[in-house]
Design a protein around this motif. Structure first.
Motif, mmCIF file in Angstrom:
data_model
loop_
_atom_site.group_PDB
_atom_site.id
_atom_site.type_symbol
_atom_site.label_atom_id
_atom_site.label_comp_id
_atom_site.label_asym_id
_atom_site.label_seq_id
_atom_site.Cartn_x
_atom_site.Cartn_y
_atom_site.Cartn_z
ATOM 1 N N UNK A 67 1.039 -1.204 0.442
ATOM 2 C CA UNK A 67 -0.482 0.050 -0.241
ATOM 3 C C UNK A 67 0.760 1.254 0.041
ATOM 4 N N UNK A 68 0.455 2.222 -0.368
ATOM 5 C CA UNK A 68 0.975 3.345 -0.474
ATOM 6 C C UNK A 68 0.786 4.126 1.310
ATOM 7 N N UNK A 69 0.319 3.449 1.630
ATOM 8 C CA UNK A 69 1.111 3.922 3.354
ATOM 9 C C UNK A 69 2.233 3.419 4.203
ATOM 10 N N UNK A 70 2.315 1.590 3.609
ATOM 11 C CA UNK A 70 3.288 0.819 3.940
ATOM 12 C C UNK A 70 4.703 1.486 2.832
ATOM 13 N N UNK A 71 4.342 2.100 2.007
ATOM 14 C CA UNK A 71 5.873 2.327 0.864
ATOM 15 C C UNK A 71 5.993 3.870 1.522
ATOM 16 N N UNK A 72 5.398 4.653 2.344
ATOM 17 C CA UNK A 72 5.515 5.888 3.010
ATOM 18 C C UNK A 72 6.490 5.425 4.628
ATOM 19 N N UNK A 73 5.804 4.470 5.101
ATOM 20 C CA UNK A 73 6.622 3.681 6.678
ATOM 21 C C UNK A 73 7.693 3.288 5.981
ATOM 22 N N UNK A 74 7.743 2.417 4.901
ATOM 23 C CA UNK A 74 9.397 1.889 4.581
ATOM 24 C C UNK A 74 10.202 3.168 3.976
ATOM 25 N N UNK A 75 10.134 3.973 3.395
ATOM 26 C CA UNK A 75 10.621 5.438 3.262
ATOM 27 C C UNK A 75 11.556 5.908 4.548
ATOM 28 N N UNK A 76 10.540 6.303 5.092
ATOM 29 C CA UNK A 76 10.957 7.177 6.703
ATOM 30 C C UNK A 76 11.571 6.097 7.455
ATOM 31 N N UNK A 77 11.121 5.266 7.778
ATOM 32 C CA UNK A 77 12.232 3.570 8.129
ATOM 33 C C UNK A 77 13.477 4.394 7.802
ATOM 34 N N UNK A 78 13.583 4.294 6.504
ATOM 35 C CA UNK A 78 15.395 3.851 5.369
ATOM 36 C C UNK A 78 15.769 5.308 5.983
ATOM 37 N N UNK A 79 14.691 6.081 5.834
ATOM 38 C CA UNK A 79 15.554 7.953 5.798
ATOM 39 C C UNK A 79 16.191 7.836 7.531
#
Length: 124
Positions: free
Chosen positions: A6-18
């Motif tokens: 999902x888009x929310x999971x993608x955002x969380x992934x990118x936030x965690x990566x950052x």
């Protein structure tokens, strides 16, 4: 990430990566500073602190680059890099714990290790 992410999971992934990349940068900075403060002609223990600080800074720097670039590294490769970084950071924190004045560096190492663990958890 799968196609059903999902888009929310993608955002969380990118936030965690950052967050992980940012923690790696802070840890690298703290370890490099700590290593530069150690007398290179000091005791064997001081040399260990210096070497571990340099190694931790280099591993964190490499991990940050892996997380910041689209270098074609697959999820397994990213996981291996994160595990390595987490392990080195925890080792370094333990060594810094034995030295007065190195508390901030030890804390940065632990925060980086935690960020690596948190990001690994999103790679499922």
């Amino acid at each position: 990430m799968t196609q059903t992410t999902s888009q929310q999971e993608l955002f969380q992934f990118l936030e965690d990566r950052f967050a992980c990349a940012q923690a790696c940068t802070e840890c690298a900075r703290a370890c490099a500073l700590r290593a530069s403060l150690v007398d290179p002609d000091g005791t064997e223990e001081q040399e260990l602190v210096r070497r571990k600080g340099i190694m931790c800074a280099e591993v964190c720097d490499a991990t940050c680059r892996v997380l910041s670039e689209q270098n074609g590294l697959d999820e397994h490769g990213i996981r291996v890099q994160l595990e390595w970084c987490r392990s080195v950071c925890l080792e370094c924190a333990q060594i810094f714990d034995r030295h007065p004045g190195a508390e901030d560096s030890a804390k940065a190492c632990r925060e980086c290790a935690r960020a690596c663990s948190d990001f690994i958890a999103t790679l499922a």
